[in-house]
Design a protein around this motif. Structure first.
Motif, mmCIF file in Angstrom:
data_model
loop_
_atom_site.group_PDB
_atom_site.id
_atom_site.type_symbol
_atom_site.label_atom_id
_atom_site.label_comp_id
_atom_site.label_asym_id
_atom_site.label_seq_id
_atom_site.Cartn_x
_atom_site.Cartn_y
_atom_site.Cartn_z
ATOM 1 N N MET A 327 1.192 -1.490 0.253
ATOM 2 C CA MET A 327 -0.200 -0.112 0.131
ATOM 3 C C MET A 327 1.085 1.270 0.274
ATOM 4 S SD MET A 327 -3.422 -0.648 2.388
ATOM 5 C CE MET A 327 -2.356 -1.310 3.697
ATOM 6 N N GLN A 328 2.137 1.315 0.618
ATOM 7 C CA GLN A 328 3.010 2.198 0.998
ATOM 8 C C GLN A 328 3.577 2.812 -0.431
ATOM 9 O OE1 GLN A 328 3.177 4.168 3.694
ATOM 10 N NE2 GLN A 328 1.768 3.513 4.397
ATOM 11 N N GLN A 331 0.454 4.366 -2.662
ATOM 12 C CA GLN A 331 0.601 5.251 -2.164
ATOM 13 C C GLN A 331 1.594 6.762 -3.018
ATOM 14 O OE1 GLN A 331 0.009 6.189 1.775
ATOM 15 N NE2 GLN A 331 -1.696 7.513 1.338
ATOM 16 N N GLY A 335 -0.286 8.290 -5.219
ATOM 17 C CA GLY A 335 -1.938 8.931 -3.582
ATOM 18 C C GLY A 335 -2.467 8.218 -3.836
ATOM 19 N N THR A 336 -3.821 8.718 -3.311
ATOM 20 C CA THR A 336 -4.689 7.883 -2.216
ATOM 21 C C THR A 336 -6.035 6.730 -3.610
ATOM 22 O OG1 THR A 336 -5.422 9.495 -0.593
ATOM 23 C CG2 THR A 336 -6.360 7.839 -1.261
ATOM 24 N N ARG A 337 -5.551 7.287 -4.552
ATOM 25 C CA ARG A 337 -6.144 5.922 -5.805
ATOM 26 C C ARG A 337 -5.472 5.137 -6.301
ATOM 27 N NH1 ARG A 337 -7.427 11.238 -10.370
ATOM 28 N NH2 ARG A 337 -8.867 12.359 -9.538
ATOM 29 N N ILE A 339 -3.673 3.434 -3.372
ATOM 30 C CA ILE A 339 -4.138 2.540 -2.496
ATOM 31 C C ILE A 339 -5.457 1.904 -3.257
ATOM 32 C CG2 ILE A 339 -4.912 1.955 -0.006
ATOM 33 C CD1 ILE A 339 -2.905 4.157 0.567
ATOM 34 N N PHE A 340 -6.785 2.201 -3.939
ATOM 35 C CA PHE A 340 -7.734 1.679 -4.284
ATOM 36 C C PHE A 340 -7.421 0.718 -5.020
ATOM 37 C CE2 PHE A 340 -9.683 5.361 -2.097
ATOM 38 C CZ PHE A 340 -10.765 4.773 -1.802
ATOM 39 N N HIS A 343 -6.011 -2.375 -3.773
ATOM 40 C CA HIS A 343 -6.478 -3.416 -3.360
ATOM 41 C C HIS A 343 -7.258 -4.356 -4.569
ATOM 42 C CE1 HIS A 343 -5.969 -3.080 0.781
ATOM 43 N NE2 HIS A 343 -6.196 -1.343 1.145
ATOM 44 N N SER A 373 -2.684 3.216 -11.935
ATOM 45 C CA SER A 373 -3.151 4.290 -11.472
ATOM 46 C C SER A 373 -3.187 5.217 -11.689
ATOM 47 C CB SER A 373 -3.377 4.402 -9.975
ATOM 48 O OG SER A 373 -4.319 5.165 -9.367
#
Length: 384
Positions: A327-328, A331, A335-337, A339-340, A343, A373
């Motif tokens: 995840m790191q 990110q 960025g936050t996108r 992380i999605f 997953h 992403s």
């Protein structure tokens, strides 16, 4: 032990000639002249060309010996490493044992004992490329001439061979080399003729400890002089060693891609590879991926602290450090996108990802998910 060491030249070969203060017993490994047990006060190390391929190397050793008017019982060794730069001499005192070591080291043909070198041609190409940047760097040999201050029994000489070999490997590992030596290493154990013979020379004896320290210092010094340090390359090189190629990364990325009719898949692939190249130069991305590679290695050896043996391979549910790394990384890249997207890849595990272990599957999810992403974001923003 005082020795006289001189750089000379003979028949086109650079030569280091080593004169001992007295005639001594020299116990040699194969690959040198006067192998086995001999008595002499002279040794020499000959530097041969990079592509040296004489089926009768002893003929060249004999020619050099005769040209330099050295005794017939001279012990001769060979290397393709540059003697002018790499010859190292180290001494150690430990609990009354004063040992001396002469070492020359080159690692163009380094290997882990038991493995086979399949990429020798590629290594030669890399060696030639380095000549343009530094100096001629050649395939080499680790030659170790280890001098004991006391006479040795045959058993102690065999002991000394073990100590030299283990200390040489320790020196390589201390510099980051994943190797035990080269395919052509040679060792000479030198000891006095007269006096009470030492029966032991293991790594727990004063003599063995002194000898090991001299060997480690000499081999390290020789490799550092030669700038023969590990080439880590990029994280892409590290992943390729694990059979995780750029093409397999792309195959995983495209497997769960929902086609956008306005986007050309070939263009997506080009951007994907371009971003891989860019991030391969990023020390933070590299650090996270290398951390995952090392943790995967430690896990497979059951060496992760606080984890019971055998548990790693079950990918236990309470192991979340692997997902944190993935995840790191996602990110960091987008960025936050990111992380999605991490997953999503972690849920589907497309392509190569489903074949990987706990840390590697998540870090690849982070890498591929983060990059995809980032691509989606750039293309969407470009449409506005």
């Amino acid at each position: 032990m005082t020795i006289d060491m001189k750089m000379m030249r003979s028949n086109g070969f650079p030569v280091v000639v080593i004169k001992l203060k007295e005639k001594m017993e020299i116990f040699c490994s194969p690959g040198v002249s006067n192998i086995g047990n001999t008595i002499s006060d002279t040794l020499m190390i000959i530097e041969v060309p990079k592509l040296y391929d004489n089926r009768e190397p002893m003929n060249d050793i004999e020619k050099v010996r005769n040209d330099l008017k050295l005794p017939e019982n001279t012990v001769g060794l060979m290397t393709a490493a540059e003697l002018e730069y790499v010859t190292a001499f180290k001494e150690t005192d430990f609990e009354g044992m004063h040992t001396s070591v002469v070492a020359t080291a080159g690692l163009g043909n380094q290997v882990i004992a038991g493995d086979i070198i399949y990429d020798m041609d590629a290594r030669l190409v890399r060696s030639l490329e380095k000549e343009k940047r530094i100096r001629a760097r050649r395939p080499g040999t680790i030659n170790v001439i280890a001098i004991s201050p006391v006479p040795l029994t045959d058993a102690a000489k065999a002991n000394a061979f073990i100590v030299v070999t283990e200390a040489k490997t320790a020196a390589l590992r201390s510099l980051g080399h994943d190797a035990t030596g080269t395919t052509s290493d040679a060792v000479a154990i030198v000891s006095p003729v007269k006096g009470k013979r030492e029966e032991y020379c293991g790594t727990g004896t004063s003599l063995g400890i002194s000898l090991a320290r001299s060997v480690k210092d000499a081999v390290r010094d020789s490799l550092i002089k030669r700038e023969d340090l590990p080439e880590t390359g990029t994280f892409l090189d590290q992943l390729k060693k694990l059979d995780i190629t750029e093409e397999k990364l792309w195959d995983a990325a495209i497997e769960i891609y929902h086609p956008n009719p306005d986007w050309d898949t070939a263009k997506l692939k080009n951007i994907f590879h371009e971003l891989l190249a860019i991030y391969s130069k990023d020390i933070n991305v590299s650090s996270l991926i290398q951390a995952a590679i090392e943790l995967e290695r430690l896990g497979n050896l059951d060496m992760i602290c606080a984890m019971p043996r055998g548990m790693f391979r079950t990918d236990p549910i309470h192991l979340i450090a692997d997902e944190i790394l993935g995840m790191q990384l996602a990110q960091y890249i987008s960025g936050t996108r990111g992380i999605f997207e991490f997953h999503r890849f972690d849920r589907h595990k497309p392509g190569i990802i489903k074949e990987l272990g706990p840390f590697m599957d998540d870090i690849i999810c982070g890498l591929v998910g983060g990059i995809m992403s980032s691509i989606y974001t750039k293309l969407f923003d470009g449409e506005r």
